[in-house]
Design a protein around this motif. Structure first.
Motif, PDB file in Angstrom:
ATOM      1  N   MET A   1      -9.029   0.761  -7.687  1.00 59.13           N
ATOM      2  CA  MET A   1      -8.167   1.676  -8.398  1.00 59.13           C
ATOM      3  C   MET A   1      -9.493   1.970  -9.370  1.00 59.13           C
ATOM      4  SD  MET A   1      -4.406   1.062  -8.772  1.00 59.13           S
ATOM      5  CE  MET A   1      -2.981   1.413  -7.323  1.00 59.13           C
ATOM      6  N   ALA A   2      -9.836   0.798  -9.962  1.00 57.57           N
ATOM      7  CA  ALA A   2     -10.971   1.190 -11.098  1.00 57.57           C
ATOM      8  C   ALA A   2     -12.279   1.976 -10.643  1.00 57.57           C
ATOM      9  CB  ALA A   2     -11.336  -0.289 -11.677  1.00 57.57           C
ATOM     10  N   VAL A   3     -12.483   1.773  -9.254  1.00 53.47           N
ATOM     11  CA  VAL A   3     -13.708   2.444  -9.100  1.00 53.47           C
ATOM     12  C   VAL A   3     -13.448   3.735  -8.403  1.00 53.47           C
ATOM     13  CG1 VAL A   3     -14.907   0.285  -8.678  1.00 53.47           C
ATOM     14  CG2 VAL A   3     -13.641   1.273  -6.881  1.00 53.47           C
ATOM     15  N   GLY A   4     -12.193   4.240  -8.565  1.00 52.79           N
ATOM     16  CA  GLY A   4     -11.916   5.683  -7.945  1.00 52.79           C
ATOM     17  C   GLY A   4     -10.755   5.954  -7.176  1.00 52.79           C
ATOM     18  N   ALA A   5     -10.414   4.730  -6.427  1.00 51.89           N
ATOM     19  CA  ALA A   5      -9.331   4.904  -5.516  1.00 51.89           C
ATOM     20  C   ALA A   5      -8.031   5.271  -6.203  1.00 51.89           C
ATOM     21  CB  ALA A   5      -9.077   3.655  -4.497  1.00 51.89           C
ATOM     22  N   GLY A   6      -7.224   6.294  -5.490  1.00 50.32           N
ATOM     23  CA  GLY A   6      -6.125   6.611  -6.123  1.00 50.32           C
ATOM     24  C   GLY A   6      -4.885   6.253  -5.605  1.00 50.32           C
ATOM     25  N   PRO A   7      -3.703   6.116  -6.161  1.00 48.17           N
ATOM     26  CA  PRO A   7      -2.588   5.325  -5.523  1.00 48.17           C
ATOM     27  C   PRO A   7      -2.180   5.994  -3.882  1.00 48.17           C
ATOM     28  CG  PRO A   7      -1.990   6.776  -7.630  1.00 48.17           C
ATOM     29  CD  PRO A   7      -3.472   6.901  -7.439  1.00 48.17           C
ATOM     30  N   GLY A   8      -2.557   6.971  -3.611  1.00 49.32           N
ATOM     31  CA  GLY A   8      -2.326   7.408  -2.162  1.00 49.32           C
ATOM     32  C   GLY A   8      -3.202   6.816  -1.298  1.00 49.32           C
ATOM     33  N   ASP A   9      -4.694   6.447  -1.819  1.00 50.07           N
ATOM     34  CA  ASP A   9      -5.318   5.732  -0.893  1.00 50.07           C
ATOM     35  C   ASP A   9      -5.066   4.214  -0.863  1.00 50.07           C
ATOM     36  OD1 ASP A   9      -7.414   7.936  -1.024  1.00 50.07           O
ATOM     37  OD2 ASP A   9      -8.017   7.493  -3.002  1.00 50.07           O
ATOM     38  N   VAL A  10      -4.584   3.523  -1.840  1.00 52.82           N
ATOM     39  CA  VAL A  10      -4.193   2.355  -1.833  1.00 52.82           C
ATOM     40  C   VAL A  10      -2.630   2.277  -0.798  1.00 52.82           C
ATOM     41  CG1 VAL A  10      -2.938   0.307  -2.784  1.00 52.82           C
ATOM     42  CG2 VAL A  10      -5.012   1.591  -3.852  1.00 52.82           C
ATOM     43  N   ARG A  11      -2.025   3.377  -0.956  1.00 51.00           N
ATOM     44  CA  ARG A  11      -0.913   3.252  -0.056  1.00 51.00           C
ATOM     45  C   ARG A  11      -1.040   3.367   1.483  1.00 51.00           C
ATOM     46  NH1 ARG A  11       1.704   6.539  -2.843  1.00 51.00           N
ATOM     47  NH2 ARG A  11       1.293   8.501  -2.191  1.00 51.00           N
ATOM     48  N   ARG A  12      -2.069   4.372   1.385  1.00 50.68           N
ATOM     49  CA  ARG A  12      -2.366   4.743   3.089  1.00 50.68           C
ATOM     50  C   ARG A  12      -3.115   3.433   3.688  1.00 50.68           C
ATOM     51  NH1 ARG A  12      -3.220   9.907   1.031  1.00 50.68           N
ATOM     52  NH2 ARG A  12      -5.507   9.489   0.253  1.00 50.68           N
ATOM     53  N   GLN A  13      -3.988   2.705   2.761  1.00 52.16           N
ATOM     54  CA  GLN A  13      -4.438   1.524   3.184  1.00 52.16           C
ATOM     55  C   GLN A  13      -3.536   0.401   3.864  1.00 52.16           C
ATOM     56  OE1 GLN A  13      -7.043  -0.529   0.850  1.00 52.16           O
ATOM     57  NE2 GLN A  13      -7.223  -2.558   1.898  1.00 52.16           N
ATOM     58  N   PHE A  14      -2.753   0.162   3.130  1.00 50.57           N
ATOM     59  CA  PHE A  14      -1.652  -0.936   3.295  1.00 50.57           C
ATOM     60  C   PHE A  14      -0.772  -0.639   4.526  1.00 50.57           C
ATOM     61  CE2 PHE A  14      -2.904  -2.785  -0.707  1.00 50.57           C
ATOM     62  CZ  PHE A  14      -2.926  -4.194  -0.422  1.00 50.57           C
ATOM     63  N   LEU A  15      -0.351   0.868   4.442  1.00 49.39           N
ATOM     64  CA  LEU A  15       0.292   1.330   5.484  1.00 49.39           C
ATOM     65  C   LEU A  15      -0.457   1.434   6.738  1.00 49.39           C
ATOM     66  CD1 LEU A  15       3.206   2.446   5.559  1.00 49.39           C
ATOM     67  CD2 LEU A  15       2.214   4.875   5.368  1.00 49.39           C
ATOM     68  N   ALA A  16      -1.452   1.720   6.796  1.00 45.19           N
ATOM     69  CA  ALA A  16      -2.460   1.295   7.962  1.00 45.19           C
ATOM     70  C   ALA A  16      -2.517  -0.143   8.508  1.00 45.19           C
ATOM     71  CB  ALA A  16      -3.806   1.718   7.581  1.00 45.19           C
ATOM     72  N   GLU A  17      -2.407  -0.912   7.687  1.00 42.99           N
ATOM     73  CA  GLU A  17      -2.552  -2.478   7.872  1.00 42.99           C
ATOM     74  C   GLU A  17      -1.131  -2.787   8.681  1.00 42.99           C
ATOM     75  OE1 GLU A  17      -3.657  -5.130   4.718  1.00 42.99           O
ATOM     76  OE2 GLU A  17      -5.205  -4.100   4.118  1.00 42.99           O
ATOM     77  N   ALA A  18       0.069  -2.281   8.029  1.00 47.68           N
ATOM     78  CA  ALA A  18       1.310  -2.558   8.669  1.00 47.68           C
ATOM     79  C   ALA A  18       1.402  -1.781  10.062  1.00 47.68           C
ATOM     80  CB  ALA A  18       2.261  -2.121   7.768  1.00 47.68           C
ATOM     81  N   MET A  19       0.927  -0.870  10.216  1.00 45.96           N
ATOM     82  CA  MET A  19       1.196  -0.007  11.430  1.00 45.96           C
ATOM     83  C   MET A  19       0.387  -0.343  12.730  1.00 45.96           C
ATOM     84  SD  MET A  19       1.520   4.058  10.404  1.00 45.96           S
ATOM     85  CE  MET A  19       1.925   4.389  12.284  1.00 45.96           C
ATOM     86  N   LEU A  20      -1.085  -0.956  12.110  1.00 49.52           N
ATOM     87  CA  LEU A  20      -2.139  -2.011  13.076  1.00 49.52           C
ATOM     88  C   LEU A  20      -1.317  -3.036  13.601  1.00 49.52           C
ATOM     89  CD1 LEU A  20      -5.360  -1.287  11.513  1.00 49.52           C
ATOM     90  CD2 LEU A  20      -4.646  -0.499  13.729  1.00 49.52           C
ATOM     91  N   LEU A  21      -0.626  -3.701  12.663  1.00 47.83           N
ATOM     92  CA  LEU A  21       0.157  -5.061  12.981  1.00 47.83           C
ATOM     93  C   LEU A  21       1.080  -4.752  14.073  1.00 47.83           C
ATOM     94  CD1 LEU A  21       0.560  -6.929   9.771  1.00 47.83           C
ATOM     95  CD2 LEU A  21      -0.782  -7.590  11.637  1.00 47.83           C
ATOM     96  N   SER A  22       1.979  -3.611  13.762  1.00 42.70           N
ATOM     97  CA  SER A  22       2.959  -3.421  14.750  1.00 42.70           C
ATOM     98  C   SER A  22       2.569  -2.664  16.292  1.00 42.70           C
ATOM     99  CB  SER A  22       3.936  -2.230  13.953  1.00 42.70           C
ATOM    100  OG  SER A  22       5.017  -1.990  14.734  1.00 42.70           O
ATOM    101  N   LEU A  23       1.633  -1.750  15.940  1.00 43.15           N
ATOM    102  CA  LEU A  23       0.965  -1.242  16.955  1.00 43.15           C
ATOM    103  C   LEU A  23       0.220  -2.440  17.944  1.00 43.15           C
ATOM    104  CD1 LEU A  23       0.537   1.412  18.749  1.00 43.15           C
ATOM    105  CD2 LEU A  23      -1.562   1.785  17.408  1.00 43.15           C
TER     106      LEU A  23
END
Length: 411
Positions: free
Chosen positions: A323-345
């Motif tokens: 977040m300090a280098v420019g990532a927004g809340p949406g970027d962080v949310r999408r990253q963790f959501l992508a990790e969860a979906m990769l685990l499930s997929l």
């Protein structure tokens, strides 16, 4: 962040602790595999019941003797009391126009011998409509003619299993065989039907005219004149079956002089009702099996949520740095959501492979019928993605709401 960047970052994070990722996906793997195997077994069983329906006929009634009364009012079992007569068959044929075919039958077991070959098999003494009712087709030779039925001629039609046992590759038509001690002429053979819905060999049978069976094969049993052990009938229109059942019951009560309130001395079995009950039961069992497997999938999803929450806690400082280098809340949310979906997929793909293999093994090494369905496999894949999306959203949202300054201060 681009989608490719999010995906690459998520893969890097999961690969960093691959053992935990694999164990987390295990719940989804088991759930998807269980769904595929259980639903495949359920649908296979349903298909077997449908096959049984087509074999039995959904437009058919079977009538068997009920419990009659012996001397002194003593009840006698249906197997030892002949309450049905050929006259009942003729009355049904003449007085109920909706009936298409109707036939009485006797049955028993005997030894059939030809030269040095012999077989112990069952026989059925039948009337002409019996072949139409039971969808028997003459493969070689010919069926019984009117004289065979009326004069108790010693003629027999063999099922495929009996024919093969006695004559090998020859049809056997025209040969003389012995049923017990009585010589019979083979006039025809039946087209094979194979295994029945209950696993019995339908071709291990032979047919003789009804009067022949009564005089030649059951003469010493002291049957009442004109007695039959079973009456079967079919209707042209399945919609008439319930009506015909009521008419048959009323006609037989009248002919057998059964007073109002007294128990019938016959049983009428509506095969379509029995099949409908079995079909409903099988569907219920399929739903139950599917529900159990779905619970396993939900448990796997909860495991993903739990691990993702742990991952958020472990990576608070990393999140703050992003977040300090420019990532927004949406970027962080999408990253963790992508990790969860990769685990499930990933778990879903492995679960599909294991589920298909498991279903094939069940069909190969057990007597359970299995029917793989592409729609079920596709639904399982979609369910695995939905599981990652649903159970991964809360941890992703929690990560996106962290305060960057507080996150950087975390140790």
């Amino acid at each position: 962040m681009k989608f490719s960047d999010i995906l690459r970052t998520a893969l890097h994070a999961l690969r960093g602790n691959w053992m935990r990722s694999a164990l987390t996906s295990l719940g989804v793997i088991i759930g998807i595999a269980a769904v595929i195997v259980m639903v495949s077994v359920g649908q296979g069983t349903q298909a077997e019941i449908d096959k049984l329906v087509s074999g039995l006929g959904s437009q058919r009634l079977d009538i068997s003797p009920g419990a009659g009364r012996g001397g002194g009012g003593v009840r006698m079992s249906s197997g030892s009391f002949y309450t049905l007569k050929e006259g009942d068959v003729e009355a049904i044929r003449n007085e109920i126009p909706e009936v298409q075919y109707v036939a009485g039958a006797l049955r028993g077991n005997t030894q059939i011998v030809f030269a040095e070959n012999n077989a112990s098999t069952s026989w059925q003494g039948v009337q002409a409509d019996f072949f139409e009712i039971n969808s028997w087709v003459i493969a070689n030779g010919e069926g019984f003619d009117a004289q065979d039925y009326s004069s108790a001629d010693k003629v027999v039609i063999l099922g495929e299993t009996v024919r093969r046992t006695l004559f090998g590759e020859d049809s056997g038509v025209g040969q003389t065989v012995r049923l017990g001690r009585v010589p019979f002429t083979v006039v025809g053979t039946l087209a094979p039907k194979g295994q029945g819905g209950f696993g019995q060999d339908q071709d291990d049978v032979m047919m003789v005219p009804l009067e022949t069976a009564r005089r030649r094969l059951m003469g010493s049993m002291g049957l009442p004149p004109g007695a039959v052990q079973q009456v079967a009938l079919t209707v042209a229109d399945a919609k008439d079956l319930s009506y015909v059942q009521g008419e048959v019951e009323a006609l037989l009560r009248q002919r057998h002089k059964i007073a109002p309130g007294e128990e019938d001395d016959f049983n009428v079995r509506n095969i379509s009702e029995i099949v409908a009950t079995r079909t409903a039961t099988t569907k219920l069992m399929s739903l139950l099996l599917g529900a159990v497997a779905t619970i396993s999938l939900i448990v796997g999803g909860i495991g993903i949520m739990n691990i993702m929450l742990v991952s958020v806690t472990e990576r608070i400082r990393e999140i703050g740095l992003r977040m300090a280098v420019g990532a927004g809340p949406g970027d962080v949310r999408r990253q963790f959501l992508a990790e969860a979906m990769l685990l499930s997929l990933g778990g879903g793909v492995l679960g599909i492979v294991i589920g298909v293999a498991g279903a094939l093994l069940v069909g190969q090494f057990s007597e359970l019928p299995v029917a793989l369905n592409g729609q079920v496999i596709g639904l399982a894949a979609g369910f695995s993605i939905a599981t990652g999306l649903f159970f991964g959203y809360y941890p992703a949202r929690k990560a996106s709401q962290l305060d960057p300054i507080e996150a950087l201060r975390s140790q």
